[in-house]
Structures are given as structure tokens and as C-alpha cells.
Write a protein that holds these residues in place. Structure first.
Motif, PDB file in Angstrom:
ATOM      1  N   VAL A  77      -0.648 -33.348 -59.195  1.00  0.00           N
ATOM      2  CA  VAL A  77       0.590 -32.655 -58.846  1.00  0.00           C
ATOM      3  C   VAL A  77       1.084 -31.911 -60.080  1.00  0.00           C
ATOM      4  O   VAL A  77       1.403 -32.519 -61.095  1.00  0.00           O
ATOM      5  N   ASN A  78       1.128 -30.601 -59.988  1.00  0.00           N
ATOM      6  CA  ASN A  78       1.644 -29.787 -61.086  1.00  0.00           C
ATOM      7  C   ASN A  78       2.589 -28.759 -60.491  1.00  0.00           C
ATOM      8  O   ASN A  78       2.158 -27.792 -59.867  1.00  0.00           O
ATOM      9  N   VAL A  79       3.872 -28.993 -60.664  1.00  0.00           N
ATOM     10  CA  VAL A  79       4.867 -28.140 -60.014  1.00  0.00           C
ATOM     11  C   VAL A  79       5.409 -27.064 -60.946  1.00  0.00           C
ATOM     12  O   VAL A  79       6.145 -26.180 -60.516  1.00  0.00           O
ATOM     13  N   ASP A 131      -2.972 -37.332 -55.014  1.00  0.00           N
ATOM     14  CA  ASP A 131      -2.390 -38.024 -56.158  1.00  0.00           C
ATOM     15  C   ASP A 131      -2.149 -39.497 -55.848  1.00  0.00           C
ATOM     16  O   ASP A 131      -2.396 -40.374 -56.685  1.00  0.00           O
ATOM     17  N   GLU A 132      -1.678 -39.777 -54.649  1.00  0.00           N
ATOM     18  CA  GLU A 132      -1.399 -41.161 -54.277  1.00  0.00           C
ATOM     19  C   GLU A 132      -2.675 -41.989 -54.186  1.00  0.00           C
ATOM     20  O   GLU A 132      -2.671 -43.196 -54.460  1.00  0.00           O
ATOM     21  N   ASP A 183      10.154 -24.480 -59.725  1.00  0.00           N
ATOM     22  CA  ASP A 183       9.050 -25.397 -59.455  1.00  0.00           C
ATOM     23  C   ASP A 183       8.452 -25.135 -58.074  1.00  0.00           C
ATOM     24  O   ASP A 183       9.142 -24.716 -57.136  1.00  0.00           O
ATOM     25  N   LEU A 184       7.166 -25.404 -57.977  1.00  0.00           N
ATOM     26  CA  LEU A 184       6.474 -25.275 -56.701  1.00  0.00           C
ATOM     27  C   LEU A 184       6.830 -26.426 -55.767  1.00  0.00           C
ATOM     28  O   LEU A 184       7.115 -27.541 -56.219  1.00  0.00           O
TER      29      LEU A 184
END
Length: 328
Positions: A202-204, A187-188, A176-177
Motif C-alpha cells: 500500500v503506497n498512497v 497487504d493483509e 493521497d491515493l
């Protein structure tokens, strides 16, 4: 800019790289700024045109609307005055683009024609079913026994003159990143409806399909299957409920979700999907779990079963089965 900056950081500072980026969209403006930060020996040119036009599969001159990022005026003048239509490349990368082309096979074939004798075409795509399988369709259309083009990795053809015809939904998975702070802040701060889940920005996950093709016939490992030692997956129908030996390329990470470990495999002859299902791990078969994506393994005494629900063959790896790593 990922391929450019990744290559820039991968090569030593004293390596000279002549990099040509082909990008018809406004993203070329961003790439232009990013390339300004590369070192002196990384000589880049942005071609604001399509892959088809650059490679000559449709009308138009090569390299239309070029932007040169050479480090001094002399280099810029030289690049601007050079006709590179016959230039050979050591590496041509298609990054998440083949699914966007009208005729990806023709474009990849044209790219192979522009390679040096020992060059490679690298194509990668998102891991979703349509794009990953589309990548395999292009790979199989180009790398035929008649063309002389080889699949260097990862889907090695282990049987001479065989071409697979299964679904081909195969992809690698990396760590994962680490999420950059600005992405977390986005995102928050995002406005969400009551049913929306956090994580929109967020895309990990790092999951991707890829193919490395070469015009010189070379493969990552020179391993071949032989009929006196193992059965081709093309003949699995005649071996259902039998125990057989297989030479296989591991083409997935564990797909089981926690039950019996499940791995997609191939040998280049398969016409439908084949999976190795480990129902009992032992010291003699744990190489299956430990082998990485694209590794070649020899499976001794695997039980062939037909999975009617999935329309695939399951080869059971149990306490009677030995799995040896042939090539990592």
C-alpha cells in the motif's frame, strides 16, 4: 500505460490523438491490452524499442518492431506504411525514465528537435533526492540562455539569462491515493517477519518532480524580476542580516514538519538553496502559505540569514514582511 490512459481520459471523445508509446520491455504487452479499450479517435502505436533508438541518438531505424492499435485495417495499413521519422509531435512525455538513460541530455535534446514549434517536452520523476535532482540537472543542461529552450514550469527563470546552480531537490505533492481493494487484500495476506510493518503493498503518497520544456521560449507566466525592485538570490551573500525584497517561485510544500513553516524557493539565479521561513504569519504574508507549488510570490522586507548547518540561505518572513501572490 499511465500517460496514455490519462491523456485518453483528459481529452474530449471527439479529439483525435495520434499516440506513440516507446517501450522496449515486456511491459509493452500489458500496455497493448490496455490500449485496446481506448476510443476510436485515440490512435496508438507501440514502438518496442528504446527512446535513444526511436529518437535517433543511437543506430537503428525509428519505430522498429511497431505494434499498431488503429481501429480498422485501413488505419493499420496506413500506419504500417508510414515513415514517421520526420513527424512532429505536440507533446513528448518522459515518465520516470530519464534516470535510466545513459545520456538523458542528448535524448531530451533530440526530443525537443522532434517537437512542433509550440510543442512541449514533459519529464517527471520520483521525488526521491537522486532522481529529482537528476531531473533538474537535465533541465538545466538543456534550457540554457544559448539554446533558446525555456522552462515553462515549474522552476521559472525570473532573471534574464540566469541559470540556477543550487541542489534543485524540488517536487510537488498531491492528495493521497484511494487504495484499491485488491491492494489492501495483498497487504493483509502478505507474510511478514516480526519486525516488518504493514503497508508493503500500500503506497498512497503522490510526490513527484517534473519539468515542462519548450523550444519556443514560452513560460507559464511572463513575469520578470527587476533590479530596481528586488535582489537576485545570486547576491544573497552580500545581503546576510539585511532585509531585502525578492521575487520567488515557491518550489515546495511546507517542509517544516510542524514548526515554523519552511518553503524551498528559487528565482533562477540561486547558486545554493534558499528557503522562506515563516516565523509569524499575518494577514499581509499569508499568501506564502496559501500559494501553490510553482506559484510566483513577491517578498517584501524579508530578513536574509545564512544557515551554516544546512549550507543554505533562510529568508525570514515575520510580522515585518509582506508576501503578495504575483501568479498562482
Amino acid at each position: 500505460g499511465g500517460p496514455a490512459l490519462g491523456l485518453h481520459d483528459y481529452r474530449p471523445d471527439d479529439a483525435v490523438v495520434d499516440y506513440h508509446a516507446v517501450e522496449p520491455s515486456a511491459a509493452a504487452d500489458v500496455l497493448d491490452h490496455m490500449l485496446d479499450e481506448t476510443g476510436r479517435n485515440f490512435r496508438s502505436t507501440i514502438h518496442r524499442t528504446t527512446a535513444e533508438e526511436f529518437l535517433g541518438t543511437e543506430g537503428g531505424a525509428d519505430g522498429a518492431d511497431d505494434v499498431d492499435n488503429a481501429d480498422d485495417a485501413g488505419d493499420a495499413d496506413e500506419a504500417a506504411g508510414t515513415d514517421d521519422s520526420d513527424e512532429e509531435f505536440d507533446l513528448i512525455v518522459f515518465g520516470n525514465v530519464l534516470s535510466e538513460l545513459d545520456d538523458p541530455v542528448a535524448v531530451v535534446e533530440a526530443a525537443l528537435d522532434r517537437l512542433a514549434a509550440d510543442g512541449s517536452v514533459v519529464a517527471f520523476a520520483p521525488a526521491d533526492r537522486n532522481t529529482a535532482m537528476g531531473l533538474r540537472e537535465v533541465e538545466r543542461a538543456v534550457a540554457t540562455p544559448e539554446s533558446g529552450v525555456s522552462v515553462y514550469a515549474p522552476t521559472l527563470r525570473l532573471w534574464p539569462d540566469a541559470t540556477p546552480a543550487d541542489g534543485g531537490w524540488s517536487f510537488d505533492v498531491a492528495s493521497d491515493l484511494d487504495v484499491p481493494p485488491f491492494q489492501r487484500r495483498l497487504d493483509e495476506a502478505a507474510a511478514r517477519e516480526a519486525g516488518d510493518e504493514p503497508g508493503e503493498f500500500v503506497n498512497v503518497d503522490v510526490q513527484f518532480a517534473y519539468a515542462i520544456l519548450r523550444p519556443d521560449g514560452r513560460r507559464r507566466v511572463d513575469v520578470r524580476a527587476s533590479a530596481d525592485r528586488c535582489a537576485p538570490m545570486a547576491d544573497s551573500e552580500s545581503h546576510v542580516t539585511d532585509r531585502v525584497n525578492l521575487l520567488a517561485v515557491k518550489l515546495s510544500h511546507d517542509l517544516s514538519g510542524g514548526d515554523n513553516a519552511l518553503y524551498l524557493v528559487g528565482d533562477g539565479s540561486q547558486t545554493v538553496d534558499h528557503y522562506l521561513v515563516c516565523t509569524r504569519e499575518t494577514a499581509l504574508n499569508r499568501d506564502l502559505r496559501e500559494a501553490g507549488y510553482g506559484a510566483v510570490v513577491f517578498v517584501e522586507n524579508g530578513l536574509v540569514l545564512w544557515n551554516d548547518d544546512e549550507g543554505a540561505y533562510n529568508v525570514v518572513v515575520d510580522d515585518e514582511t509582506v508576501v503578495d501572490l504575483v501568479a498562482p
